[in-house]
Motif scaffolding. Structure first.
Motif, mmCIF file in Angstrom:
data_model
loop_
_atom_site.group_PDB
_atom_site.id
_atom_site.type_symbol
_atom_site.label_atom_id
_atom_site.label_comp_id
_atom_site.label_asym_id
_atom_site.label_seq_id
_atom_site.Cartn_x
_atom_site.Cartn_y
_atom_site.Cartn_z
ATOM 1 N N GLU A 1 -10.812 82.822 -20.817
ATOM 2 C CA GLU A 1 -9.412 82.958 -20.401
ATOM 3 C C GLU A 1 -9.211 84.317 -19.737
ATOM 4 O OE1 GLU A 1 -7.069 80.524 -20.719
ATOM 5 O OE2 GLU A 1 -8.633 79.226 -21.560
ATOM 6 N N ILE A 2 -8.558 84.322 -18.574
ATOM 7 C CA ILE A 2 -8.375 85.580 -17.841
ATOM 8 C C ILE A 2 -6.900 85.953 -17.670
ATOM 9 C CG2 ILE A 2 -10.585 85.504 -16.655
ATOM 10 C CD1 ILE A 2 -9.225 84.328 -14.226
ATOM 11 N N LYS A 3 -6.000 85.172 -18.275
ATOM 12 C CA LYS A 3 -4.596 85.572 -18.279
ATOM 13 C C LYS A 3 -4.450 86.854 -19.092
ATOM 14 C CE LYS A 3 0.044 83.734 -18.954
ATOM 15 N NZ LYS A 3 0.855 82.527 -19.168
ATOM 16 N N ASN A 4 -3.499 87.681 -18.712
ATOM 17 C CA ASN A 4 -3.309 88.991 -19.342
ATOM 18 C C ASN A 4 -3.248 88.880 -20.860
ATOM 19 O OD1 ASN A 4 -1.617 91.242 -20.515
ATOM 20 N ND2 ASN A 4 -1.823 91.988 -18.438
ATOM 21 N N ASN A 5 -4.169 89.587 -21.524
ATOM 22 C CA ASN A 5 -4.211 89.676 -22.982
ATOM 23 C C ASN A 5 -4.296 88.315 -23.677
ATOM 24 O OD1 ASN A 5 -3.796 92.532 -24.370
ATOM 25 N ND2 ASN A 5 -2.796 92.564 -22.361
ATOM 26 N N GLU A 6 -4.946 87.357 -23.049
ATOM 27 C CA GLU A 6 -5.190 86.069 -23.695
ATOM 28 C C GLU A 6 -6.583 86.086 -24.306
ATOM 29 O OE1 GLU A 6 -5.134 83.260 -25.659
ATOM 30 O OE2 GLU A 6 -3.288 83.186 -24.467
ATOM 31 N N SER A 7 -6.640 86.069 -25.626
ATOM 32 C CA SER A 7 -7.903 86.249 -26.336
ATOM 33 C C SER A 7 -8.454 84.962 -26.943
ATOM 34 C CB SER A 7 -7.723 87.297 -27.450
ATOM 35 O OG SER A 7 -7.331 88.538 -26.900
ATOM 36 N N ARG A 8 -7.709 83.860 -26.824
ATOM 37 C CA ARG A 8 -8.202 82.597 -27.359
ATOM 38 C C ARG A 8 -9.287 82.017 -26.453
ATOM 39 N NH1 ARG A 8 -2.383 79.771 -27.793
ATOM 40 N NH2 ARG A 8 -2.113 81.130 -25.971
ATOM 41 N N VAL A 9 -9.950 80.984 -26.931
ATOM 42 C CA VAL A 9 -10.943 80.267 -26.133
ATOM 43 C C VAL A 9 -10.708 78.775 -26.334
ATOM 44 C CG1 VAL A 9 -12.704 80.305 -27.971
ATOM 45 C CG2 VAL A 9 -13.413 80.106 -25.568
ATOM 46 N N GLY A 10 -11.094 77.971 -25.354
ATOM 47 C CA GLY A 10 -10.763 76.553 -25.355
ATOM 48 C C GLY A 10 -11.381 75.720 -26.453
ATOM 49 N N MET A 11 -12.473 76.205 -27.054
ATOM 50 C CA MET A 11 -13.126 75.399 -28.093
ATOM 51 C C MET A 11 -13.977 76.283 -28.991
ATOM 52 S SD MET A 11 -15.416 71.948 -27.561
ATOM 53 C CE MET A 11 -14.149 71.296 -26.476
ATOM 54 N N THR A 12 -14.033 75.935 -30.257
ATOM 55 C CA THR A 12 -14.890 76.631 -31.216
ATOM 56 C C THR A 12 -16.315 76.078 -31.120
ATOM 57 O OG1 THR A 12 -14.477 75.014 -32.958
ATOM 58 C CG2 THR A 12 -12.960 76.902 -32.830
ATOM 59 N N PRO A 13 -17.313 76.800 -31.670
ATOM 60 C CA PRO A 13 -18.667 76.246 -31.747
ATOM 61 C C PRO A 13 -18.709 74.916 -32.498
ATOM 62 C CG PRO A 13 -18.719 78.600 -32.165
ATOM 63 C CD PRO A 13 -17.264 78.211 -32.114
ATOM 64 N N ALA A 14 -17.864 74.741 -33.496
ATOM 65 C CA ALA A 14 -17.826 73.475 -34.235
ATOM 66 C C ALA A 14 -17.457 72.322 -33.320
ATOM 67 C CB ALA A 14 -16.830 73.566 -35.398
ATOM 68 N N GLY A 15 -16.510 72.559 -32.419
ATOM 69 C CA GLY A 15 -16.124 71.534 -31.461
ATOM 70 C C GLY A 15 -17.252 71.231 -30.482
ATOM 71 N N VAL A 16 -17.916 72.289 -30.029
ATOM 72 C CA VAL A 16 -19.051 72.116 -29.116
ATOM 73 C C VAL A 16 -20.126 71.246 -29.756
ATOM 74 C CG1 VAL A 16 -20.973 73.328 -27.998
ATOM 75 C CG2 VAL A 16 -18.644 74.254 -27.851
ATOM 76 N N LEU A 17 -20.412 71.473 -31.023
ATOM 77 C CA LEU A 17 -21.453 70.714 -31.710
ATOM 78 C C LEU A 17 -21.133 69.219 -31.734
ATOM 79 C CD1 LEU A 17 -24.071 70.690 -33.339
ATOM 80 C CD2 LEU A 17 -22.716 71.157 -35.397
ATOM 81 N N GLU A 18 -19.869 68.888 -31.946
ATOM 82 C CA GLU A 18 -19.486 67.472 -31.960
ATOM 83 C C GLU A 18 -19.740 66.809 -30.612
ATOM 84 O OE1 GLU A 18 -18.609 65.805 -34.765
ATOM 85 O OE2 GLU A 18 -19.136 67.746 -35.667
ATOM 86 N N LEU A 19 -19.535 67.551 -29.526
ATOM 87 C CA LEU A 19 -19.775 67.009 -28.193
ATOM 88 C C LEU A 19 -21.261 66.883 -27.889
ATOM 89 C CD1 LEU A 19 -16.982 68.967 -26.322
ATOM 90 C CD2 LEU A 19 -17.195 66.480 -26.317
ATOM 91 N N THR A 20 -22.009 67.918 -28.219
ATOM 92 C CA THR A 20 -23.442 67.889 -27.898
ATOM 93 C C THR A 20 -24.187 66.862 -28.745
ATOM 94 O OG1 THR A 20 -23.866 69.758 -29.402
ATOM 95 C CG2 THR A 20 -23.468 70.272 -27.073
ATOM 96 N N LYS A 21 -23.708 66.601 -29.959
ATOM 97 C CA LYS A 21 -24.328 65.562 -30.791
ATOM 98 C C LYS A 21 -24.250 64.191 -30.118
ATOM 99 C CE LYS A 21 -22.163 65.869 -34.679
ATOM 100 N NZ LYS A 21 -21.738 65.700 -36.089
ATOM 101 N N LEU A 22 -23.216 63.998 -29.316
ATOM 102 C CA LEU A 22 -23.027 62.718 -28.636
ATOM 103 C C LEU A 22 -23.717 62.682 -27.278
ATOM 104 C CD1 LEU A 22 -19.255 62.102 -29.488
ATOM 105 C CD2 LEU A 22 -21.237 60.907 -30.443
#
Length: 366
Positions: free
Chosen positions: A8-29
């Motif tokens: 994220e590059i909006k001013n002072n936006e520190s969140r991210v679109g997905m956690t590693p846990a979410g990534v794992l669910e996608l890659t498992k599939l």
């Protein structure tokens, strides 16, 4: 499917679109996930966490957009990202188009598929992807409001909860939705006197049922708003009309009726704000003063607590991301009507009426 998660590059936006846990669910599939390097650092997740979950870490935002069939973000794309978005690429994020004509025009030109978190709506009318961030923002509104009531930041010099022998502060909450209820809960927990206004009697009954006796409810109308702003120390704007601009419940002229040092926290700023004097601010410069009234109008309040916010957001977005990845956007939206309501722009055409109404574009884009 190839899923991209840019930093994220909006001013002072520190969140991210997905956690590693979410990534794992996608890659498992069997899906390929590409994340920009250090995208998760501010949320407490480093590149190695994502690598272990099966993601491929890319060095630049350009590469993420270039390779991905679907982009999963937190906030709307900003100007530097407009030209990176491709025709038919799925962009799944918070957009809030109705308050941003320039963004709307850019996404129309891109001919991408824009699915907005904030308009995904289930059968009961609830907004499952907006709810967790509204919960965070509602709770933060009281934290920040209490801070800005302090004298060094030009507030009244008032402790919101009071102390023995000194009465607590008065909090006015506009709207009994998720933001309003969470704000009222936090304010009540501090011991403040809380009044919640709404036009929905069912919501007011619910507030009465769940809140302690020092939280009271009244029907929202101009008379009652004018009555309460004269004595309120902290005013929380939590009004939401799904996908549309928020109504202006407090005008600039009404600021003159408030006491000097009163604090306004307008959580509805993403949708244009429910206070006429609201303008978006950032965590870098969060507050400003008009007519001796302190305004706190940060457009991405949950970005200040990115670890909590990123986990809460992934919890609710992941099921929809999985559906989109497994089935493509057309089939996913055909099979899930709540997701279908998230469709705002499809290949250069606005398909969500409140956006057309916000810009009076009914003739041009119908």
């Amino acid at each position: 499917m190839k899923i991209g998660i840019p930093k994220e590059i909006k001013n002072n936006e520190s969140r991210v679109g997905m956690t590693p846990a979410g990534v794992l669910e996608l890659t498992k599939l069997g899906h390929d996930v590409y994340i920009q390097s250090i995208a998760g650092d501010s949320s407490g997740f480093d590149d190695e966490d994502y690598h272990v979950a099966g993601a491929k870490v890319l060095p630049t935002i350009d590469r993420v957009y270039e390779i991905a069939d679907m982009i999963v973000k937190v906030k709307e794309p900003i100007e530097q990202e407009y030209d990176l978005i491709r025709e038919d690429q799925i962009i799944f994020t918070y957009f809030h188009f109705a308050s941003n004509q320039r963004l709307t025009e850019a996404m129309l030109r891109s001919k991408s598929i824009c699915i907005a978190y904030e308009t995904v709506e289930n059968e009961s009318g609830a907004l499952p992807l907006l709810t967790p961030m509204s919960e965070v923002a509602g709770r933060m509104a009281i934290q920040q409001g209490a801070k800005y009531l302090e004298k060094p930041v030009k507030g009244k010099g008032l402790l919101l909860g009071g102390v023995p022998g000194v009465p607590p502060g008065k909090v006015l909450v506009l709207g009994a939705g998720t933001v309003g209820i969470q704000a009222a809960k936090m304010a009540a927990g501090l011991g403040a006197q809380v009044t919640v206004l709404d036009v929905n009697m069912d919501r007011l009954r619910y507030v009465n049922d769940i809140m302690p006796s020092h939280v009271v409810t009244e029907f929202s109308n101009e008379y009652n708003i004018r009555k309460h702003i004269k004595t309120s120390d902290l005013i929380i704007g939590g009004v939401l009309i799904t996908g549309a601009k928020a109504p202006k419940l407090i005008t600039r002229a009404m600021l003159k009726e408030m006491q000097s040092g009163t604090v306004i926290v307008d959580v509805a700023v993403d949708q244009g704000g429910c206070i006429e004097t609201t303008r978006p601010t950032t965590h870098e410069e969060p507050a400003y003063i008009i007519d001796e009234i302190v305004h706190y109008c940060v457009a991405n309040m949950p970005g200040a607590v990115p670890h909590t916010s990123t986990i809460a957001l992934t919890n609710v977005t992941l099921p929809y991301v999985l559906k989109l990845a497994e089935n493509g956007w057309k089939k996913a939206c055909d099979e899930d009507k709540s997701l279908e309501k998230g469709l705002n722009i499809i290949s250069g055409k606005i398909v969500y009426d409140p956006i057309l109404e916000a810009f009076d574009w009914k003739e041009a884009f119908a």
